[in-house]
Design a protein around this motif. Sequence first.
Motif, PDB file in Angstrom:
ATOM      1  N   LEU A   1      15.380  22.179  11.221  1.00 18.71           N
ATOM      2  CA  LEU A   1      14.759  20.988  10.395  1.00 18.71           C
ATOM      3  C   LEU A   1      13.650  21.780   9.565  1.00 18.71           C
ATOM      4  O   LEU A   1      12.896  22.481  10.051  1.00 18.71           O
ATOM      5  CB  LEU A   1      14.566  19.931  11.053  1.00 18.71           C
ATOM      6  N   VAL A   2      13.462  21.358   8.290  1.00 16.00           N
ATOM      7  CA  VAL A   2      12.201  21.740   7.503  1.00 16.00           C
ATOM      8  C   VAL A   2      11.418  20.532   6.951  1.00 16.00           C
ATOM      9  O   VAL A   2      12.017  19.904   6.231  1.00 16.00           O
ATOM     10  CB  VAL A   2      12.616  22.962   6.682  1.00 16.00           C
ATOM     11  N   THR A   3      10.245  20.603   6.974  1.00 15.78           N
ATOM     12  CA  THR A   3       9.458  19.433   6.397  1.00 15.78           C
ATOM     13  C   THR A   3       9.583  19.286   4.756  1.00 15.78           C
ATOM     14  O   THR A   3       9.180  20.473   4.283  1.00 15.78           O
ATOM     15  CB  THR A   3       8.184  19.300   6.896  1.00 15.78           C
ATOM     16  N   ARG A   4      10.056  18.525   4.031  1.00 17.93           N
ATOM     17  CA  ARG A   4       9.793  18.628   2.562  1.00 17.93           C
ATOM     18  C   ARG A   4       8.633  17.672   1.985  1.00 17.93           C
ATOM     19  O   ARG A   4       8.211  17.915   1.003  1.00 17.93           O
ATOM     20  CB  ARG A   4      11.012  17.984   2.056  1.00 17.93           C
ATOM     21  N   GLU A   5       7.989  16.932   2.956  1.00 18.63           N
ATOM     22  CA  GLU A   5       7.043  16.035   2.732  1.00 18.63           C
ATOM     23  C   GLU A   5       6.029  16.111   3.951  1.00 18.63           C
ATOM     24  O   GLU A   5       6.428  16.494   4.705  1.00 18.63           O
ATOM     25  CB  GLU A   5       7.166  14.810   2.341  1.00 18.63           C
ATOM     26  N   PRO A   6       4.888  15.530   3.779  1.00 18.20           N
ATOM     27  CA  PRO A   6       3.951  15.476   4.927  1.00 18.20           C
ATOM     28  C   PRO A   6       4.620  15.024   6.259  1.00 18.20           C
ATOM     29  O   PRO A   6       5.248  14.010   5.804  1.00 18.20           O
ATOM     30  CB  PRO A   6       2.615  15.048   4.445  1.00 18.20           C
ATOM     31  N   LEU A   7       4.379  15.400   7.217  1.00 16.00           N
ATOM     32  CA  LEU A   7       4.887  14.383   8.523  1.00 16.00           C
ATOM     33  C   LEU A   7       3.870  13.962   9.530  1.00 16.00           C
ATOM     34  O   LEU A   7       2.885  15.027   9.879  1.00 16.00           O
ATOM     35  CB  LEU A   7       5.583  15.501   9.345  1.00 16.00           C
ATOM     36  N   HIS A   8       3.792  12.800   9.793  1.00 18.35           N
ATOM     37  CA  HIS A   8       3.104  12.346  10.761  1.00 18.35           C
ATOM     38  C   HIS A   8       3.827  11.496  11.856  1.00 18.35           C
ATOM     39  O   HIS A   8       4.219  10.650  11.626  1.00 18.35           O
ATOM     40  CB  HIS A   8       2.076  11.357  10.281  1.00 18.35           C
TER      41      HIS A   8
ATOM     42  N   GLU B   1      25.381  15.150   5.707  1.00 19.23           N
ATOM     43  CA  GLU B   1      25.368  15.527   4.379  1.00 19.23           C
ATOM     44  C   GLU B   1      24.052  14.934   3.977  1.00 19.23           C
ATOM     45  O   GLU B   1      23.485  15.695   2.973  1.00 19.23           O
ATOM     46  CB  GLU B   1      26.456  14.900   3.865  1.00 19.23           C
ATOM     47  N   GLU B   2      23.562  13.770   4.259  1.00 21.47           N
ATOM     48  CA  GLU B   2      22.589  13.394   4.040  1.00 21.47           C
ATOM     49  C   GLU B   2      21.157  14.130   4.300  1.00 21.47           C
ATOM     50  O   GLU B   2      20.077  14.186   3.618  1.00 21.47           O
ATOM     51  CB  GLU B   2      22.244  11.781   4.351  1.00 21.47           C
ATOM     52  N   LEU B   3      21.283  14.875   5.453  1.00 24.07           N
ATOM     53  CA  LEU B   3      20.303  15.593   6.092  1.00 24.07           C
ATOM     54  C   LEU B   3      20.154  17.028   5.409  1.00 24.07           C
ATOM     55  O   LEU B   3      19.249  17.855   5.583  1.00 24.07           O
ATOM     56  CB  LEU B   3      20.329  15.609   7.708  1.00 24.07           C
ATOM     57  N   THR B   4      21.344  17.457   4.804  1.00 28.80           N
ATOM     58  CA  THR B   4      21.573  18.740   4.378  1.00 28.80           C
ATOM     59  C   THR B   4      21.525  18.842   2.845  1.00 28.80           C
ATOM     60  O   THR B   4      20.978  19.788   2.395  1.00 28.80           O
ATOM     61  CB  THR B   4      22.994  19.425   4.771  1.00 28.80           C
ATOM     62  N   ASN B   5      22.204  17.930   2.174  1.00 32.72           N
ATOM     63  CA  ASN B   5      22.295  17.939   0.843  1.00 32.72           C
ATOM     64  C   ASN B   5      20.930  17.547  -0.049  1.00 32.72           C
ATOM     65  O   ASN B   5      20.349  16.367   0.322  1.00 32.72           O
ATOM     66  CB  ASN B   5      23.388  17.257   0.212  1.00 32.72           C
ATOM     67  N   THR B   6      20.608  18.499  -0.848  1.00 33.21           N
ATOM     68  CA  THR B   6      19.091  18.176  -1.248  1.00 33.21           C
ATOM     69  C   THR B   6      19.164  16.892  -2.505  1.00 33.21           C
ATOM     70  O   THR B   6      18.236  16.200  -2.729  1.00 33.21           O
ATOM     71  CB  THR B   6      18.577  19.281  -2.131  1.00 33.21           C
ATOM     72  N   ASP B   7      20.344  16.614  -2.898  1.00 32.91           N
ATOM     73  CA  ASP B   7      20.686  15.357  -3.423  1.00 32.91           C
ATOM     74  C   ASP B   7      20.239  14.115  -3.157  1.00 32.91           C
ATOM     75  O   ASP B   7      19.788  12.893  -3.493  1.00 32.91           O
ATOM     76  CB  ASP B   7      21.856  15.313  -3.949  1.00 32.91           C
ATOM     77  N   PHE B   8      20.312  14.301  -1.588  1.00 31.34           N
ATOM     78  CA  PHE B   8      19.844  12.966  -0.706  1.00 31.34           C
ATOM     79  C   PHE B   8      18.406  13.085  -0.069  1.00 31.34           C
ATOM     80  O   PHE B   8      18.335  12.197   0.795  1.00 31.34           O
ATOM     81  CB  PHE B   8      21.023  12.958   0.462  1.00 31.34           C
ATOM     82  N   GLU B   9      17.517  14.014  -0.658  1.00 27.45           N
ATOM     83  CA  GLU B   9      16.490  14.488  -0.098  1.00 27.45           C
ATOM     84  C   GLU B   9      15.505  13.008  -0.194  1.00 27.45           C
ATOM     85  O   GLU B   9      15.404  12.462  -0.902  1.00 27.45           O
ATOM     86  CB  GLU B   9      15.788  15.507  -0.741  1.00 27.45           C
ATOM     87  N   GLY B  10      14.775  12.687   0.939  1.00 25.50           N
ATOM     88  CA  GLY B  10      14.123  11.572   0.909  1.00 25.50           C
ATOM     89  C   GLY B  10      14.898  10.144   1.397  1.00 25.50           C
ATOM     90  O   GLY B  10      14.258   9.133   1.799  1.00 25.50           O
ATOM     91  N   PHE B  11      16.063  10.282   1.679  1.00 24.93           N
ATOM     92  CA  PHE B  11      16.822   9.255   2.295  1.00 24.93           C
ATOM     93  C   PHE B  11      16.755   8.926   3.660  1.00 24.93           C
ATOM     94  O   PHE B  11      16.567   7.717   4.180  1.00 24.93           O
ATOM     95  CB  PHE B  11      18.748   9.456   2.239  1.00 24.93           C
TER      96      PHE B  11
ATOM     97  N   LEU C   1      12.643  15.262   5.954  1.00 23.66           N
ATOM     98  CA  LEU C   1      12.889  16.465   6.555  1.00 23.66           C
ATOM     99  C   LEU C   1      14.514  16.935   5.970  1.00 23.66           C
ATOM    100  O   LEU C   1      15.351  15.722   5.737  1.00 23.66           O
ATOM    101  CB  LEU C   1      13.314  16.360   8.057  1.00 23.66           C
ATOM    102  N   ILE C   2      14.823  17.929   6.124  1.00 23.75           N
ATOM    103  CA  ILE C   2      16.271  18.554   5.591  1.00 23.75           C
ATOM    104  C   ILE C   2      16.650  19.621   6.599  1.00 23.75           C
ATOM    105  O   ILE C   2      15.693  20.306   6.926  1.00 23.75           O
ATOM    106  CB  ILE C   2      16.117  18.859   4.136  1.00 23.75           C
ATOM    107  N   VAL C   3      17.870  19.787   6.860  1.00 27.80           N
ATOM    108  CA  VAL C   3      18.518  20.687   7.490  1.00 27.80           C
ATOM    109  C   VAL C   3      18.596  22.058   6.584  1.00 27.80           C
ATOM    110  O   VAL C   3      19.170  22.224   5.640  1.00 27.80           O
ATOM    111  CB  VAL C   3      19.831  20.436   7.864  1.00 27.80           C
ATOM    112  N   ASN C   4      17.862  23.076   7.260  1.00 29.10           N
ATOM    113  CA  ASN C   4      18.051  24.472   6.714  1.00 29.10           C
ATOM    114  C   ASN C   4      19.356  24.958   7.143  1.00 29.10           C
ATOM    115  O   ASN C   4      19.443  25.384   8.348  1.00 29.10           O
ATOM    116  CB  ASN C   4      16.897  25.228   7.192  1.00 29.10           C
ATOM    117  N   GLU C   5      20.354  25.099   6.265  1.00 34.13           N
ATOM    118  CA  GLU C   5      21.739  25.694   6.615  1.00 34.13           C
ATOM    119  C   GLU C   5      21.551  27.191   7.088  1.00 34.13           C
ATOM    120  O   GLU C   5      22.332  27.515   7.966  1.00 34.13           O
ATOM    121  CB  GLU C   5      22.514  25.510   5.287  1.00 34.13           C
ATOM    122  N   LYS C   6      20.771  27.918   6.656  1.00 33.94           N
ATOM    123  CA  LYS C   6      20.718  29.418   6.916  1.00 33.94           C
ATOM    124  C   LYS C   6      20.346  29.562   8.548  1.00 33.94           C
ATOM    125  O   LYS C   6      20.685  30.457   9.181  1.00 33.94           O
ATOM    126  CB  LYS C   6      19.868  30.085   5.844  1.00 33.94           C
TER     127      LYS C   6
END
Length: 260
Positions: free
Chosen positions: A19-26, A189-199, A213-218
Amino acid sequence: MKIIHLIPLRNRLILELELVTREPLHIGAPVEEKDPLKRILKVHTPDMGEVFIIPFSSIKGVLRAEAEKIAPVIFSQNKELLKILKEHGKKGHGKNRDEERNRELECPICRLFGSKYLAAKLRLSDAISARKTDLEIRPGIGIDRMTQTTKKNILYEVETLPTDVLFHLTLIADNIDKQEGLLLAILLEELTNTDFEGFLQFGGRKSVGYGSLIVNEKGSKGYFIEFNKTLSENLKKLFLVEEKPRSIPEIINMLRNLSE
């Protein structure tokens, strides 16, 4: 459907996710009295020193809440199941113990995430940060919910993790059927697809945009094992002796197409 829905073991899904943070995390640590700094949850390990964690219960809670939102849409054509799904958030699924247990067995959310009478098919590890990361300190201010104005003398600071911090998470799910597979596929899909980022947001301060957070597929992989061979062959499968990892898109496609 059997009461013991985890026995015998027919299949197992294993996901090793990055998983990779796309926004700050607390992720808040226990609060110390009169401490103006809202600290982040961290632990010390012998191997890696200080690491940050997202508790499995927090992750599971976010996924379950989302599953409860999307399930009535996914299964809208199944009228009987829809009645059961709409009971979530109420006192229970039935008027007595037997009725409630039987209705929980018909509910894919209860089977997947667990309930009063059912053990969860889905298990998660804590998400552990992959490498040493410097914290950021950000200001915060108290808000009066009634007046929608700032509270006097309520100024504090918040420890946060920045963007692009990596976490490792393991997910295991046993005896997944068609309904549960479809739910898991959409959550992935919601965790992986950037179209759903922030859901899906994790941790605190979601109202100011934290927690995406989003899943880094690689950096992620999965296994789907079906146990229908001899004992020795099943043991090889169980310990991934000859199993080849699948990509996350392959896992999602497979979960969408599970048989009954």
